[in-house]
Design a protein around this motif. Structure first.
Motif, PDB file in Angstrom:
ATOM      1  N   LEU A   1       2.062  -4.847   0.311  1.00 28.56           N
ATOM      2  CA  LEU A   1       1.640  -4.031  -0.827  1.00 28.56           C
ATOM      3  C   LEU A   1       1.973  -2.561  -0.604  1.00 28.56           C
ATOM      4  O   LEU A   1       2.357  -1.860  -1.542  1.00 28.56           O
ATOM      5  CB  LEU A   1       0.143  -4.208  -1.085  1.00 28.56           C
ATOM      6  CG  LEU A   1      -0.279  -5.593  -1.582  1.00 28.56           C
ATOM      7  CD1 LEU A   1      -1.793  -5.656  -1.726  1.00 28.56           C
ATOM      8  CD2 LEU A   1       0.409  -5.953  -2.882  1.00 28.56           C
ATOM      9  N   LYS A   2       1.860  -2.078   0.632  1.00 29.66           N
ATOM     10  CA  LYS A   2       2.222  -0.689   0.921  1.00 29.66           C
ATOM     11  C   LYS A   2       3.698  -0.434   0.664  1.00 29.66           C
ATOM     12  O   LYS A   2       4.086   0.663   0.300  1.00 29.66           O
ATOM     13  CB  LYS A   2       1.870  -0.332   2.363  1.00 29.66           C
ATOM     14  CG  LYS A   2       0.410  -0.047   2.562  1.00 29.66           C
ATOM     15  CD  LYS A   2       0.136   0.434   3.971  1.00 29.66           C
ATOM     16  CE  LYS A   2      -1.337   0.760   4.125  1.00 29.66           C
ATOM     17  NZ  LYS A   2      -1.634   1.262   5.467  1.00 29.66           N
ATOM     18  N   ARG A   3       4.542  -1.467   0.880  1.00 26.00           N
ATOM     19  CA  ARG A   3       5.968  -1.338   0.604  1.00 26.00           C
ATOM     20  C   ARG A   3       6.273  -1.512  -0.880  1.00 26.00           C
ATOM     21  O   ARG A   3       7.416  -1.402  -1.300  1.00 26.00           O
ATOM     22  CB  ARG A   3       6.765  -2.376   1.393  1.00 26.00           C
ATOM     23  CG  ARG A   3       6.815  -2.107   2.879  1.00 26.00           C
ATOM     24  CD  ARG A   3       7.800  -3.031   3.582  1.00 26.00           C
ATOM     25  NE  ARG A   3       7.550  -4.451   3.343  1.00 26.00           N
ATOM     26  CZ  ARG A   3       6.803  -5.233   4.115  1.00 26.00           C
ATOM     27  NH1 ARG A   3       6.204  -4.742   5.173  1.00 26.00           N
ATOM     28  NH2 ARG A   3       6.643  -6.504   3.818  1.00 26.00           N
ATOM     29  N   GLY A   4       5.251  -1.838  -1.674  1.00 24.17           N
ATOM     30  CA  GLY A   4       5.442  -2.024  -3.110  1.00 24.17           C
ATOM     31  C   GLY A   4       5.875  -3.420  -3.501  1.00 24.17           C
ATOM     32  O   GLY A   4       6.285  -3.650  -4.636  1.00 24.17           O
ATOM     33  N   GLN A   5       5.786  -4.363  -2.585  1.00 24.07           N
ATOM     34  CA  GLN A   5       6.185  -5.736  -2.861  1.00 24.07           C
ATOM     35  C   GLN A   5       4.953  -6.594  -3.157  1.00 24.07           C
ATOM     36  O   GLN A   5       4.015  -6.611  -2.371  1.00 24.07           O
ATOM     37  CB  GLN A   5       6.917  -6.329  -1.663  1.00 24.07           C
ATOM     38  CG  GLN A   5       8.165  -5.577  -1.274  1.00 24.07           C
ATOM     39  CD  GLN A   5       8.738  -6.062   0.038  1.00 24.07           C
ATOM     40  OE1 GLN A   5       8.017  -6.582   0.895  1.00 24.07           O
ATOM     41  NE2 GLN A   5      10.033  -5.879   0.211  1.00 24.07           N
TER      42      GLN A   5
ATOM     43  N   SER B   1      -0.868  -7.514  -6.120  1.00 26.34           N
ATOM     44  CA  SER B   1       0.086  -6.471  -6.477  1.00 26.34           C
ATOM     45  C   SER B   1      -0.638  -5.129  -6.426  1.00 26.34           C
ATOM     46  O   SER B   1      -1.843  -5.066  -6.191  1.00 26.34           O
ATOM     47  CB  SER B   1       0.669  -6.720  -7.870  1.00 26.34           C
ATOM     48  OG  SER B   1      -0.350  -6.705  -8.838  1.00 26.34           O
ATOM     49  N   VAL B   2       0.135  -4.066  -6.650  1.00 24.28           N
ATOM     50  CA  VAL B   2      -0.439  -2.720  -6.665  1.00 24.28           C
ATOM     51  C   VAL B   2      -0.390  -2.209  -8.095  1.00 24.28           C
ATOM     52  O   VAL B   2       0.649  -2.293  -8.749  1.00 24.28           O
ATOM     53  CB  VAL B   2       0.346  -1.769  -5.737  1.00 24.28           C
ATOM     54  CG1 VAL B   2      -0.196  -0.359  -5.840  1.00 24.28           C
ATOM     55  CG2 VAL B   2       0.280  -2.256  -4.306  1.00 24.28           C
ATOM     56  N   SER B   3      -1.514  -1.714  -8.594  1.00 26.33           N
ATOM     57  CA  SER B   3      -1.529  -1.127  -9.927  1.00 26.33           C
ATOM     58  C   SER B   3      -1.807   0.366  -9.797  1.00 26.33           C
ATOM     59  O   SER B   3      -2.385   0.823  -8.809  1.00 26.33           O
ATOM     60  CB  SER B   3      -2.585  -1.800 -10.816  1.00 26.33           C
ATOM     61  OG  SER B   3      -3.874  -1.554 -10.326  1.00 26.33           O
ATOM     62  N   ARG B   4      -1.370   1.106 -10.773  1.00 31.55           N
ATOM     63  CA  ARG B   4      -1.547   2.556 -10.775  1.00 31.55           C
ATOM     64  C   ARG B   4      -2.728   2.918 -11.666  1.00 31.55           C
ATOM     65  O   ARG B   4      -2.897   2.350 -12.746  1.00 31.55           O
ATOM     66  CB  ARG B   4      -0.293   3.240 -11.288  1.00 31.55           C
ATOM     67  CG  ARG B   4       0.907   2.978 -10.419  1.00 31.55           C
ATOM     68  CD  ARG B   4       1.727   4.234 -10.308  1.00 31.55           C
ATOM     69  NE  ARG B   4       2.839   4.041  -9.389  1.00 31.55           N
ATOM     70  CZ  ARG B   4       2.847   4.501  -8.151  1.00 31.55           C
ATOM     71  NH1 ARG B   4       1.813   5.148  -7.686  1.00 31.55           N
ATOM     72  NH2 ARG B   4       3.887   4.313  -7.377  1.00 31.55           N
TER      73      ARG B   4
ATOM     74  N   VAL C   1     -10.745  13.466 -11.724  1.00 32.97           N
ATOM     75  CA  VAL C   1     -10.584  12.414 -10.728  1.00 32.97           C
ATOM     76  C   VAL C   1      -9.093  12.121 -10.649  1.00 32.97           C
ATOM     77  O   VAL C   1      -8.454  11.817 -11.667  1.00 32.97           O
ATOM     78  CB  VAL C   1     -11.369  11.144 -11.118  1.00 32.97           C
ATOM     79  CG1 VAL C   1     -11.163  10.048 -10.097  1.00 32.97           C
ATOM     80  CG2 VAL C   1     -12.840  11.464 -11.292  1.00 32.97           C
ATOM     81  N   ALA C   2      -8.539  12.221  -9.447  1.00 31.94           N
ATOM     82  CA  ALA C   2      -7.109  12.007  -9.265  1.00 31.94           C
ATOM     83  C   ALA C   2      -6.740  10.550  -9.520  1.00 31.94           C
ATOM     84  O   ALA C   2      -7.543   9.641  -9.303  1.00 31.94           O
ATOM     85  CB  ALA C   2      -6.705  12.402  -7.854  1.00 31.94           C
ATOM     86  N   GLY C   3      -5.526  10.343  -9.963  1.00 32.59           N
ATOM     87  CA  GLY C   3      -5.005   8.994 -10.122  1.00 32.59           C
ATOM     88  C   GLY C   3      -4.680   8.424  -8.749  1.00 32.59           C
ATOM     89  O   GLY C   3      -4.825   9.088  -7.724  1.00 32.59           O
ATOM     90  N   GLY C   4      -4.221   7.226  -8.709  1.00 33.77           N
ATOM     91  CA  GLY C   4      -3.889   6.624  -7.423  1.00 33.77           C
ATOM     92  C   GLY C   4      -3.383   5.213  -7.589  1.00 33.77           C
ATOM     93  O   GLY C   4      -3.087   4.759  -8.691  1.00 33.77           O
ATOM     94  N   ARG C   5      -3.276   4.545  -6.477  1.00 36.15           N
ATOM     95  CA  ARG C   5      -2.852   3.148  -6.466  1.00 36.15           C
ATOM     96  C   ARG C   5      -4.003   2.300  -5.954  1.00 36.15           C
ATOM     97  O   ARG C   5      -4.759   2.722  -5.094  1.00 36.15           O
ATOM     98  CB  ARG C   5      -1.639   2.972  -5.565  1.00 36.15           C
ATOM     99  CG  ARG C   5      -0.467   3.807  -5.996  1.00 36.15           C
ATOM    100  CD  ARG C   5       0.754   3.695  -5.130  1.00 36.15           C
ATOM    101  NE  ARG C   5       0.499   3.257  -3.778  1.00 36.15           N
ATOM    102  CZ  ARG C   5       1.425   2.759  -2.984  1.00 36.15           C
ATOM    103  NH1 ARG C   5       2.654   2.652  -3.385  1.00 36.15           N
ATOM    104  NH2 ARG C   5       1.131   2.383  -1.756  1.00 36.15           N
ATOM    105  N   THR C   6      -4.112   1.097  -6.491  1.00 35.75           N
ATOM    106  CA  THR C   6      -5.174   0.198  -6.066  1.00 35.75           C
ATOM    107  C   THR C   6      -4.644  -1.233  -6.014  1.00 35.75           C
ATOM    108  O   THR C   6      -3.817  -1.614  -6.849  1.00 35.75           O
ATOM    109  CB  THR C   6      -6.394   0.299  -7.014  1.00 35.75           C
ATOM    110  OG1 THR C   6      -7.446  -0.501  -6.505  1.00 35.75           O
ATOM    111  CG2 THR C   6      -6.075  -0.136  -8.415  1.00 35.75           C
ATOM    112  N   PRO C   7      -5.080  -2.025  -5.028  1.00 34.20           N
ATOM    113  CA  PRO C   7      -4.641  -3.420  -4.987  1.00 34.20           C
ATOM    114  C   PRO C   7      -5.298  -4.213  -6.104  1.00 34.20           C
ATOM    115  O   PRO C   7      -6.401  -3.913  -6.545  1.00 34.20           O
ATOM    116  CB  PRO C   7      -5.104  -3.906  -3.615  1.00 34.20           C
ATOM    117  CG  PRO C   7      -6.179  -2.977  -3.213  1.00 34.20           C
ATOM    118  CD  PRO C   7      -5.929  -1.678  -3.909  1.00 34.20           C
ATOM    119  N   GLU C   8      -4.584  -5.234  -6.566  1.00 35.04           N
ATOM    120  CA  GLU C   8      -5.063  -6.039  -7.677  1.00 35.04           C
ATOM    121  C   GLU C   8      -4.714  -7.497  -7.394  1.00 35.04           C
ATOM    122  O   GLU C   8      -3.659  -7.788  -6.826  1.00 35.04           O
ATOM    123  CB  GLU C   8      -4.354  -5.551  -8.942  1.00 35.04           C
ATOM    124  CG  GLU C   8      -4.686  -6.282 -10.193  1.00 35.04           C
ATOM    125  CD  GLU C   8      -3.937  -5.695 -11.392  1.00 35.04           C
ATOM    126  OE1 GLU C   8      -2.795  -5.212 -11.224  1.00 35.04           O
ATOM    127  OE2 GLU C   8      -4.489  -5.723 -12.484  1.00 35.04           O
TER     128      GLU C   8
END
Length: 84
Positions: free
Chosen positions: A36-40, A51-54, A71-78
């Motif tokens: 997930l850190k690699r975006g896969q 997957s990773v959602s924004r 509140v800053a945006g970010g990435r979160t696992p889904e």
């Protein structure tokens, strides 16, 4: 089900010791996290897809003071589960 319950269940189903089942679970989670850190995305057929959602930046409220804040945006696992 807690992590300890999952490890105990894995050990009982596989015939492994709890220590071996815990190592297997940790290795699986580390592999999913690295992918997930690699975006896969990670697809487990019959279970679901990780997957990773924004998240977009948004306005929030400080719970202590009630003052508005950004509140800053970010990435979160889904996890998208397979529906049967």
């Amino acid at each position: 089900m807690t992590r300890a319950d999952l490890v105990a269940s894995m050990a009982a189903e596989s015939g492994w010791t709890k220590a071996a089942a815990d190592r297997a679970l940790r290795a699986m989670l580390a592999s999913v996290r690295a992918s997930l850190k690699r975006g896969q995305p990670v697809t487990l057929v019959g279970f679901g897809t990780f997957s990773v959602s924004r998240r977009k930046p948004r306005k929030g409220k400080n719970p202590r003071t009630g003052q508005p804040m950004n509140v800053a945006g970010g990435r979160t696992p889904e996890l998208k589960r397979v529906v049967r």
